[in-house]
Design a protein around this motif. Structure first.
Motif, PDB file in Angstrom:
ATOM      1  N   THR A 117       0.849  -1.194   0.000  1.00  0.00           N
ATOM      2  CA  THR A 117       0.000   0.000   0.000  1.00  0.00           C
ATOM      3  C   THR A 117       0.880   1.238   0.000  1.00  0.00           C
ATOM      4  O   THR A 117       1.817   1.339   0.804  1.00  0.00           O
ATOM      5  CB  THR A 117      -0.913   0.021   1.230  1.00  0.00           C
ATOM      6  N   THR A 126      -3.163   0.632  -3.633  1.00  0.00           N
ATOM      7  CA  THR A 126      -2.826  -0.703  -3.152  1.00  0.00           C
ATOM      8  C   THR A 126      -2.505  -1.610  -4.330  1.00  0.00           C
ATOM      9  O   THR A 126      -3.148  -1.543  -5.373  1.00  0.00           O
ATOM     10  CB  THR A 126      -3.991  -1.298  -2.341  1.00  0.00           C
ATOM     11  N   GLU A 200       4.040  -1.567   3.268  1.00  0.00           N
ATOM     12  CA  GLU A 200       3.464  -0.222   3.264  1.00  0.00           C
ATOM     13  C   GLU A 200       4.562   0.804   3.040  1.00  0.00           C
ATOM     14  O   GLU A 200       5.636   0.708   3.626  1.00  0.00           O
ATOM     15  CB  GLU A 200       2.739   0.059   4.582  1.00  0.00           C
ATOM     16  N   LYS A 202       4.701   4.963   3.085  1.00  0.00           N
ATOM     17  CA  LYS A 202       3.969   6.192   3.374  1.00  0.00           C
ATOM     18  C   LYS A 202       4.892   7.388   3.225  1.00  0.00           C
ATOM     19  O   LYS A 202       5.995   7.405   3.778  1.00  0.00           O
ATOM     20  CB  LYS A 202       3.401   6.152   4.802  1.00  0.00           C
TER      21      LYS A 202
END
Length: 276
Positions: A117, A126, A200, A202
């Motif tokens: 993601t 995703t 993930e 970010k």
């Protein structure tokens, strides 16, 4: 009477004497069968010994089985820990090597999970295919809109065992002559699963230093004047795009539209498959 006693027959005397004596009970020796008793007790003790040895053997087998199971679990856990640290080291090394070359070649996607993601302050995507598309769009539109564009890694560290933080700085020189070069810094936070794979990514803590929108220039100095960086790291695409347009804003829009078109095409394909 004195006359009769001497003349009695001896046989009568014997018979009478025998009658006068009480009947004696013949006694026979009681023989206890000690051999059968001892054999019975020895058989019982043998049975108990066999039961005890069987129980002991079963307990030993159970202990050995439990110990083997525990050893197997420990070996599996240790192997998993070893794999985690191997993949963690590979991820750190790959990120150090890939990010500075972001705009010249594709990334190594072996360190990522298929369901990775990607998050920034405005978007969430995703899947490994979307993740690949993001970096393809960055390279493609970056080469179109900028004469020079590069990413520099400032720092790589781990605040915890399963998190990698990278502080970077993106610089670019737009192709249009009325825009000066700009740059912004940001942080990429990578989270790893127990196997050491990144699930993930970010992006946050963005601080911008973009050129101001230019009116008709009064002097050459107006072409190279840039606004100061934001004192509070934040994401400015939304408000900045409404105020003015620049190569940086167009860059972001182009990447975002690429992903939107890809998502729209996937939805359209799913609709066609459903209808068919």
């Amino acid at each position: 009477m004195a006359y009769l006693l001497p003349n009695l027959s001896p046989s009568l005397l014997i018979s009478s004497s025998s009658k006068s004596k009480p009947n004696s009970i013949p006694t026979k020796p009681i023989n206890f069968n000690l051999s059968s008793s001892s054999s019975s007790s020895s058989s019982t003790s043998t049975t108990l010994t066999n039961l005890q040895s069987s129980t002991l053997q079963d307990a030993q087998v159970n202990l050995q089985t439990a110990g083997a199971h525990d050893n197997q679990q420990q070996n599996q856990q240790q192997q998993q820990r070893d794999d985690f640290y191997v993949n963690l080291g590979l991820a750190v090394r790959t990120l150090r090597e890939d990010l500075p070359l972001l705009f010249s070649k594709d990334l190594n996607y072996d360190i990522y999970r298929d369901d990775i993601t990607f998050l920034d302050p405005l978007n969430t995507f995703t899947g490994i295919e979307n993740y690949k598309l993001i970096f393809w769009a960055l390279r493609f539109h970056g080469r179109i809109l900028f004469r020079e564009i590069s990413l520099e890694v400032f720092r790589v560290w781990q605040p915890s065992e399963n998190v990698i933080l990278i502080r970077w700085n993106l610089r670019g020189v737009p192709r249009v002559p009325w825009e000066a070069k700009g740059e912004f810094q940001g942080t990429s936070r990578y989270k790893l699963d127990r196997n050491g794979k990144i699930y993930e990514h970010k992006v946050d803590n963005l601080a911008f230093n973009f050129p101001q929108p230019l009116k008709p220039a009064a002097s050459v100095l107006d072409l190279v004047t840039a606004c100061p960086a934001s004192p509070n790291p934040t994401f400015l695409w939304g408000s900045a795009a409404d105020v003015y347009s620049s190569s940086w804003v167009e860059f972001y829009r182009a990447v975002r539209e690429t992903l939107d078109r890809q998502e729209h095409n996937l939805l359209a394909q799913d609709g066609l498959v459903t209808c068919s």
